[in-house]
Write a protein that holds these residues in place. Structure first.
Motif, PDB file in Angstrom:
ATOM      1  N   THR A 100       0.812  -1.221   0.000  1.00 47.76           N
ATOM      2  CA  THR A 100       0.000   0.000   0.000  1.00 47.76           C
ATOM      3  C   THR A 100       0.846   1.272   0.000  1.00 47.76           C
ATOM      4  O   THR A 100       0.407   2.302  -0.501  1.00 47.76           O
ATOM      5  CB  THR A 100      -0.933   0.019   1.229  1.00 47.76           C
ATOM      6  OG1 THR A 100      -0.140  -0.044   2.426  1.00 47.76           O
ATOM      7  CG2 THR A 100      -1.875  -1.181   1.199  1.00 47.76           C
TER       8      THR A 100
ATOM      9  N   THR B 234       1.701   3.130   2.593  1.00 43.05           N
ATOM     10  CA  THR B 234       1.261   4.147   3.550  1.00 43.05           C
ATOM     11  C   THR B 234       0.946   3.513   4.896  1.00 43.05           C
ATOM     12  O   THR B 234       0.617   2.318   4.972  1.00 43.05           O
ATOM     13  CB  THR B 234       0.008   4.880   3.035  1.00 43.05           C
ATOM     14  OG1 THR B 234      -0.408   5.859   3.993  1.00 43.05           O
ATOM     15  CG2 THR B 234      -1.136   3.909   2.794  1.00 43.05           C
TER      16      THR B 234
ATOM     17  N   GLU C 220      -5.980   6.183   4.052  1.00 46.16           N
ATOM     18  CA  GLU C 220      -5.469   5.914   2.705  1.00 46.16           C
ATOM     19  C   GLU C 220      -5.563   4.428   2.373  1.00 46.16           C
ATOM     20  O   GLU C 220      -5.878   4.054   1.246  1.00 46.16           O
ATOM     21  CB  GLU C 220      -4.026   6.403   2.590  1.00 46.16           C
ATOM     22  CG  GLU C 220      -3.889   7.914   2.591  1.00 46.16           C
ATOM     23  CD  GLU C 220      -2.454   8.346   2.344  1.00 46.16           C
ATOM     24  OE1 GLU C 220      -1.701   7.578   1.705  1.00 46.16           O
ATOM     25  OE2 GLU C 220      -2.084   9.436   2.809  1.00 46.16           O
ATOM     26  N   ILE C 221      -5.296   3.565   3.356  1.00 40.99           N
ATOM     27  CA  ILE C 221      -5.422   2.124   3.129  1.00 40.99           C
ATOM     28  C   ILE C 221      -6.866   1.771   2.793  1.00 40.99           C
ATOM     29  O   ILE C 221      -7.137   0.954   1.902  1.00 40.99           O
ATOM     30  CB  ILE C 221      -4.932   1.341   4.357  1.00 40.99           C
ATOM     31  CG1 ILE C 221      -3.416   1.501   4.524  1.00 40.99           C
ATOM     32  CG2 ILE C 221      -5.284  -0.142   4.235  1.00 40.99           C
ATOM     33  CD1 ILE C 221      -2.858   0.881   5.786  1.00 40.99           C
TER      34      ILE C 221
ATOM     35  N   ALA D 293      -9.094   3.860   1.444  1.00 36.74           N
ATOM     36  CA  ALA D 293      -9.422   4.459   0.149  1.00 36.74           C
ATOM     37  C   ALA D 293      -8.885   3.621  -1.009  1.00 36.74           C
ATOM     38  O   ALA D 293      -9.495   3.571  -2.086  1.00 36.74           O
ATOM     39  CB  ALA D 293      -8.873   5.877   0.082  1.00 36.74           C
ATOM     40  N   GLN D 294      -7.758   2.944  -0.806  1.00 40.14           N
ATOM     41  CA  GLN D 294      -7.180   2.124  -1.871  1.00 40.14           C
ATOM     42  C   GLN D 294      -7.980   0.852  -2.145  1.00 40.14           C
ATOM     43  O   GLN D 294      -7.786   0.202  -3.170  1.00 40.14           O
ATOM     44  CB  GLN D 294      -5.741   1.739  -1.504  1.00 40.14           C
ATOM     45  CG  GLN D 294      -4.765   2.901  -1.513  1.00 40.14           C
ATOM     46  CD  GLN D 294      -3.373   2.467  -1.074  1.00 40.14           C
ATOM     47  OE1 GLN D 294      -3.061   1.283  -1.009  1.00 40.14           O
ATOM     48  NE2 GLN D 294      -2.521   3.443  -0.786  1.00 40.14           N
ATOM     49  N   GLN D 295      -8.897   0.506  -1.225  1.00 41.06           N
ATOM     50  CA  GLN D 295      -9.657  -0.731  -1.369  1.00 41.06           C
ATOM     51  C   GLN D 295     -11.077  -0.471  -1.867  1.00 41.06           C
ATOM     52  O   GLN D 295     -12.017  -1.164  -1.474  1.00 41.06           O
ATOM     53  CB  GLN D 295      -9.710  -1.469  -0.027  1.00 41.06           C
ATOM     54  CG  GLN D 295      -8.345  -1.844   0.517  1.00 41.06           C
ATOM     55  CD  GLN D 295      -8.448  -2.507   1.870  1.00 41.06           C
ATOM     56  OE1 GLN D 295      -8.789  -3.675   1.996  1.00 41.06           O
ATOM     57  NE2 GLN D 295      -8.166  -1.741   2.916  1.00 41.06           N
ATOM     58  N   TYR D 296     -11.237   0.533  -2.745  1.00 42.28           N
ATOM     59  CA  TYR D 296     -12.551   0.850  -3.275  1.00 42.28           C
ATOM     60  C   TYR D 296     -13.131  -0.365  -4.011  1.00 42.28           C
ATOM     61  O   TYR D 296     -12.407  -1.196  -4.556  1.00 42.28           O
ATOM     62  CB  TYR D 296     -12.466   2.048  -4.224  1.00 42.28           C
ATOM     63  CG  TYR D 296     -11.625   1.798  -5.461  1.00 42.28           C
ATOM     64  CD1 TYR D 296     -12.190   1.330  -6.637  1.00 42.28           C
ATOM     65  CD2 TYR D 296     -10.256   2.012  -5.438  1.00 42.28           C
ATOM     66  CE1 TYR D 296     -11.419   1.081  -7.756  1.00 42.28           C
ATOM     67  CE2 TYR D 296      -9.464   1.763  -6.545  1.00 42.28           C
ATOM     68  CZ  TYR D 296     -10.057   1.300  -7.705  1.00 42.28           C
ATOM     69  OH  TYR D 296      -9.283   1.036  -8.808  1.00 42.28           O
TER      70      TYR D 296
ATOM     71  N   HIS E  42     -11.586  -4.264  -4.233  1.00 43.29           N
ATOM     72  CA  HIS E  42     -10.124  -4.368  -4.271  1.00 43.29           C
ATOM     73  C   HIS E  42      -9.585  -4.520  -2.848  1.00 43.29           C
ATOM     74  O   HIS E  42      -8.764  -3.721  -2.384  1.00 43.29           O
ATOM     75  CB  HIS E  42      -9.518  -3.149  -4.959  1.00 43.29           C
ATOM     76  CG  HIS E  42      -9.898  -3.004  -6.393  1.00 43.29           C
ATOM     77  ND1 HIS E  42      -9.250  -3.666  -7.416  1.00 43.29           N
ATOM     78  CD2 HIS E  42     -10.890  -2.283  -6.980  1.00 43.29           C
ATOM     79  CE1 HIS E  42      -9.804  -3.357  -8.574  1.00 43.29           C
ATOM     80  NE2 HIS E  42     -10.811  -2.521  -8.333  1.00 43.29           N
TER      81      HIS E  42
ATOM     82  N   ASN F 176      -7.567  -5.940   0.380  1.00 42.52           N
ATOM     83  CA  ASN F 176      -6.196  -6.422   0.569  1.00 42.52           C
ATOM     84  C   ASN F 176      -6.118  -7.903   0.907  1.00 42.52           C
ATOM     85  O   ASN F 176      -5.074  -8.520   0.729  1.00 42.52           O
ATOM     86  CB  ASN F 176      -5.517  -5.612   1.676  1.00 42.52           C
ATOM     87  CG  ASN F 176      -5.199  -4.195   1.246  1.00 42.52           C
ATOM     88  OD1 ASN F 176      -4.940  -3.933   0.072  1.00 42.52           O
ATOM     89  ND2 ASN F 176      -5.234  -3.259   2.189  1.00 42.52           N
TER      90      ASN F 176
ATOM     91  N   ASN G 224     -15.759   0.731   2.478  1.00 43.68           N
ATOM     92  CA  ASN G 224     -16.000   0.596   1.040  1.00 43.68           C
ATOM     93  C   ASN G 224     -16.908  -0.594   0.738  1.00 43.68           C
ATOM     94  O   ASN G 224     -16.862  -1.613   1.429  1.00 43.68           O
ATOM     95  CB  ASN G 224     -14.671   0.417   0.299  1.00 43.68           C
ATOM     96  CG  ASN G 224     -13.860   1.699   0.254  1.00 43.68           C
ATOM     97  OD1 ASN G 224     -14.221   2.644  -0.436  1.00 43.68           O
ATOM     98  ND2 ASN G 224     -12.769   1.738   1.014  1.00 43.68           N
TER      99      ASN G 224
END
Length: 350
Positions: A175, A177, A182-183, A185-188, A191, A193, A266
């Motif tokens: 990631t 970060t 932010e972690i 937000a990256q898994q919209y 997606h 982890n 999300n």
């Protein structure tokens, strides 16, 4: 502007505190109901409909019980131990993103008490301090069984913190970060982890059981050996603080698992919901989705407690030092190789 921000954050902190305490209270009710369901019993059914007032009755009982204190020269530390355990259990919720944002009164309000770029490091720091509440309480009790339980708890938590920290490193390499927002937000969408780091999730989950002293890792308070463990000499609300801290830690660890590996707030179609329903309604649904994930993990904690027997202490240490830590290091190496291959391929235009 600053006063408005302070008011917003104060309201969020109070709401998070209230929700954490409410979840800790009703986790005790859910624990009894799940145990009853697994054992073909009814469970609490006297205090209110379906026994829903049972946590309130338990809290009132703890407040009303007489205070007993052992003959200890460390009376101050005897009081400090439960306070540290409860405080650290609540402090970890400060950096968790409970949703994206609300648009109210012409401004955006983040659904997070504080958004710091080292949030995950903060969580591990607070968890590390939490062991002092157990250790101080057990030592100040002036009871050999309490001290043995405290030593067990301290060594167990220190041992599994290493594996837990190493398991997260592979996730951080991916990631890039330490910010939980932010972690998330990256898994919209989907997606998540967990699809990219399944071994990291499994190790983190096992370590979460050990960090919260839940079965099959409840060696610190096993009744058959240590009477009640580190809280043997505690009564009234000091005992209640230790019990509530365990359930609050279970709630917070479930939330962190959901945020790190299952997308947090999300859900599939969230962008569509924001476009057609508006930011506020879409984020209310996001909060609801997050709590569904949290309740799923809490149920799993309880299911494991009433299904799997307790480990021996040597098995506990063997699992932590001889299995989980090497697996975490291997996962870091494999993740590094995959990321390096991807970067080289991107650089060469392959």
């Amino acid at each position: 502007m600053n006063s408005t921000l302070i008011i917003d954050k104060s309201v969020i902190i109070l709401v998070v505190f209230a929700v954490t305490m409410l979840m800790a209270m009703y986790s005790t009710w859910a624990e009894r109901k799940v145990a009853a369901w697994l054992q073909d019993r009814i469970g609490p059914n006297r205090a209110g409909p379906l026994g829903l007032f049972q946590p309130l009755a338990d809290g009132l009982k703890l407040f009303a019980k007489e205070e007993f204190e052992p003959n200890t020269p460390n009376r101050f530390l005897f009081f400090v131990g439960p306070a540290i355990a409860m405080s650290t259990a609540l402090m970890t919720s400060a950096v968790i993103p409970w949703g994206d944002k609300f648009h109210l009164f012409g401004r955006d309000i983040l659904l997070q008490a504080t958004d710091i770029n080292v949030a995950l490091l903060y969580v591990f720091a607070v968890i590390s301090v939490g062991v002092y509440g157990i250790m101080i309480g057990g030592w100040a009790s002036n009871n050999k069984f309490s001290l043995m339980g405290a030593v067990r708890a301290a060594s167990q938590m220190v041992s599994y913190e290493v594996a837990m920290g190493l398991s997260v490193i592979a996730l951080l390499m991916m990631t890039g970060t330490l910010s939980l927002r932010e972690i998330s937000a990256q898994q919209y969408g989907m997606h998540w982890n967990v699809f990219y780091q399944p071994l990291s999730f499994l190790i983190f989950l096992i370590c979460a059981f050990a960090e919260t002293n839940r079965t099959p890792f409840d060696l610190a308070e096993c009744e058959s050996e240590l009477i009640g463990g580190y809280h043997t000499e505690f009564s009234s609300m000091k005992m209640g603080f230790y019990l509530f801290a365990e359930y609050a830690n279970m709630f917070i660890s479930s939330t962190i698992l959901a945020v790190l590996f299952f997308g947090g707030y999300n859900y599939p179609g969230m962008a569509w919901a924001v476009e057609h329903w508006g930011v506020n309604l879409a984020n209310v649904l996001g909060i609801f989705v997050l709590f569904i994930k949290i309740c799923g993990f809490i149920f799993f904690y309880m299911w494991v407690r009433w299904t799997i027997p307790r480990f021996r202490y040597d098995q506990l240490m063997h699992l932590g030092w001889r299995i989980l830590i090497p697996l975490s290091i291997a996962n870091i190496i494999v993740t590094g190789i995959v990321i390096l291959r991807h970067d080289i391929a991107a650089y060469l235009g392959m």
